[in-house]
Design an enzyme around this catalytic site. Structure first.
Site, PDB file in Angstrom:
ATOM      1  N   LYS A   1       0.849  -1.193   0.000  1.00 36.87           N
ATOM      2  CA  LYS A   1       0.000   0.000   0.000  1.00 36.87           C
ATOM      3  C   LYS A   1       0.885   1.244   0.000  1.00 36.87           C
ATOM      4  CE  LYS A   1      -3.996   1.730   2.687  1.00 36.87           C
ATOM      5  NZ  LYS A   1      -4.867   1.396   3.849  1.00 36.87           N
TER       6      LYS A   1
ATOM      7  N   SER B   1      -9.628   1.370   3.051  1.00 36.97           N
ATOM      8  CA  SER B   1      -8.792   2.233   2.220  1.00 36.97           C
ATOM      9  C   SER B   1      -7.711   1.473   1.449  1.00 36.97           C
ATOM     10  CB  SER B   1      -8.123   3.302   3.101  1.00 36.97           C
ATOM     11  OG  SER B   1      -7.225   2.712   4.040  1.00 36.97           O
TER      12      SER B   1
ATOM     13  N   SER C   1     -10.253  -1.163   6.957  1.00 38.30           N
ATOM     14  CA  SER C   1      -9.549  -0.847   5.706  1.00 38.30           C
ATOM     15  C   SER C   1      -8.852  -2.031   5.042  1.00 38.30           C
ATOM     16  CB  SER C   1      -8.545   0.285   5.924  1.00 38.30           C
ATOM     17  OG  SER C   1      -9.237   1.501   6.078  1.00 38.30           O
TER      18      SER C   1
END
Length: 438
Positions: free
Chosen positions: A44, A124, A148
């Site tokens: 990420k 996310s 997330s």
């Protein structure tokens, strides 16, 4: 080469999944022999790794070169993994605005869902979930504050584990909240997630837990349901199948009030104010040093940063301040609910709790926020308490994946993995292959 080719075919052309924010500069194959030898990995883009931008999706960090590897990146490389790129994410991990759209960042654009292009990839860790779901990579690193990892795993049809907060080092990771943030593995199977969890935590035992035979007492939380009939039906079918293999008992837990939700949100705002400044102080060459600097940058770059939604949460965090007496009161109230009223009573008789996570992915609506109205509250108490939760696919509803959520006690990821692997075997779905419907 196969993964890079799929990035070209699925991500940047053809389907335009848009799950990869950047490919590693001067990429070379990692020759180290280890548990992840030969494996291409995405991380990420809120985690620093040499050769990648680590922007959290924000243009405020887009021109700040990364000059260090996070411990996460070091552990991946030492295990033989080749970090091929960084995954797109919801900008600043979805903490900027109530109207923010999961999967969108000013740097990376909007991540699509590999099953139906118009639908959300969740957030996310949107890009990590979409890339694994699409088969660009079999494993990726995401991060979670509350939902997330679990959300994009659920919506893209892959496996995700949010481990105990603190079990994976968070140095050189762009934060929201020290009390709730943690990186975690996302993968195509529970076995792969367990392998990646061992590398990230530096602990063994999770791979062997996949075939573990210790007794598991499983509680089915009747309040952890969605508002979606198809999801509810699949979950009931799973419980029926599971009950033929192991004893499962229904349990009732007190749902959160609006007050609990508001307290958690404000706790995150207070911590963001302090923790982001602490991180930025260590980010060599960063042109923003505080949350106020980020607010000012966004205002100066409205056309790109604020084109779809604002930054009212950032404004609130600046106003609330750091860990002051108001924060201490809110955090204490939050922990009392999550630990004393929900998790501790539940785990008196059970090792594992299960429930539904999200309804099928909603349509992405830039500037209109996300449609969490049908979701359960399964991730909330584990998020506040910093305890582990995982998600894995339990089938399709209206051509979109839905998941079962699995919750364990703090530092009992071995039990979590064992339960997830048992559910995976009972369902026997294999690795889901997305439809790429446009």
């Amino acid at each position: 080469e196969a993964s890079l080719s799929r990035i070209g075919d699925i991500d940047k052309s053809g389907y335009q999944l848009n799950s990869v924010l950047a490919v590693t500069e001067n990429l070379t194959f990692n020759e180290i022999t280890g548990p992840l030898a030969g494996a291409p990995i995405l991380i990420k883009d809120n985690i620093e790794a040499l050769g990648l931008p680590a922007t959290a999706g924000s243009l405020a960090l887009a021109e700040t070169p990364v000059v260090r590897d996070s411990t996460i990146a070091k552990r991946l490389r030492a295990a033989g993994a080749t970090i091929i790129g960084s995954a797109n994410l919801s900008e600043w991990a979805n903490i900027r605005s109530g109207k923010s759209t999961s999967g969108w960042s000013a740097v990376g654009g909007l991540t699509a869902n590999p099953w139906k292009h118009a639908h959300s990839a969740g957030g996310s860790s949107s890009g990590s979930g979409a890339a694994v779901g699409a088969g660009i990579v079999s494993m990726a690193v995401g991060s979670e504050t509350d939902g997330s990892i679990v959300c994009p795993a659920s919506l893209n049809g892959c496996v995700g584990i949010k481990p105990t907060v603190g079990s994976i080092p968070r140095d050189a990771m762009i934060p929201i909240s020290a009390s709730q943030d943690t990186p975690g593995p996302m993968a195509q199977s529970v076995a792969q997630a367990a392998l990646l969890l061992e590398v990230l935590t530096g602990k063994s035992g999770y791979q062997s837990a996949v075939n573990g035979s210790s007794e598991l007492r499983i509680g089915v939380v009747k309040e952890w349901v969605t508002q979606n009939l198809g999801t509810n039906q699949l979950f009931q079918e799973l419980v029926n199948k599971l009950s033929k293999q192991i004893k499962v008992v229904e349990i009732s837990l007190p749902s959160p009030s609006d007050q609990e939700g508001e307290s958690e949100f404000k706790v995150l705002m207070h911590e963001l104010n302090e923790d982001l400044a602490s991180y930025l102080a260590t980010r060599q060459g960063a042109r923003v040093k505080t949350l106020q600097d980020v607010v000012d940058f966004n205002l100066a770059n409205k056309g790109s940063e604020l084109q779809h939604f604002g930054q009212e949460y950032f404004d609130m965090a600046v106003k609330l301040g750091g860990r002051n007496s108001d924060y201490q009161k809110l955090r204490s109230e939050n922990l009392d609910w999550a630990v004393n009223k929900v998790l501790t009573p539940a785990f008196e008789k059970f090792d594992i709790l299960i429930g539904e996570t999200y309804a099928p992915a909603w349509k992405s609506n830039l500037g209109g926020g996300d449609d969490y109205g049908s979701a359960s509250w399964i991730s909330m108490a584990p998020a506040i308490a910093g305890t582990p939760i995982g998600a894995l696919p339990m089938g399709l509803v209206d051509g979109l994946p839905v998941a079962v959520g699995v919750v364990a006690r703090a530092n009992q990821e071995d039990r979590l993995v064992q339960a997830m692997a048992l559910i995976e075997r009972v369902l026997d779905l294999g690795i889901l292959k997305p439809t790429f419907t446009k």
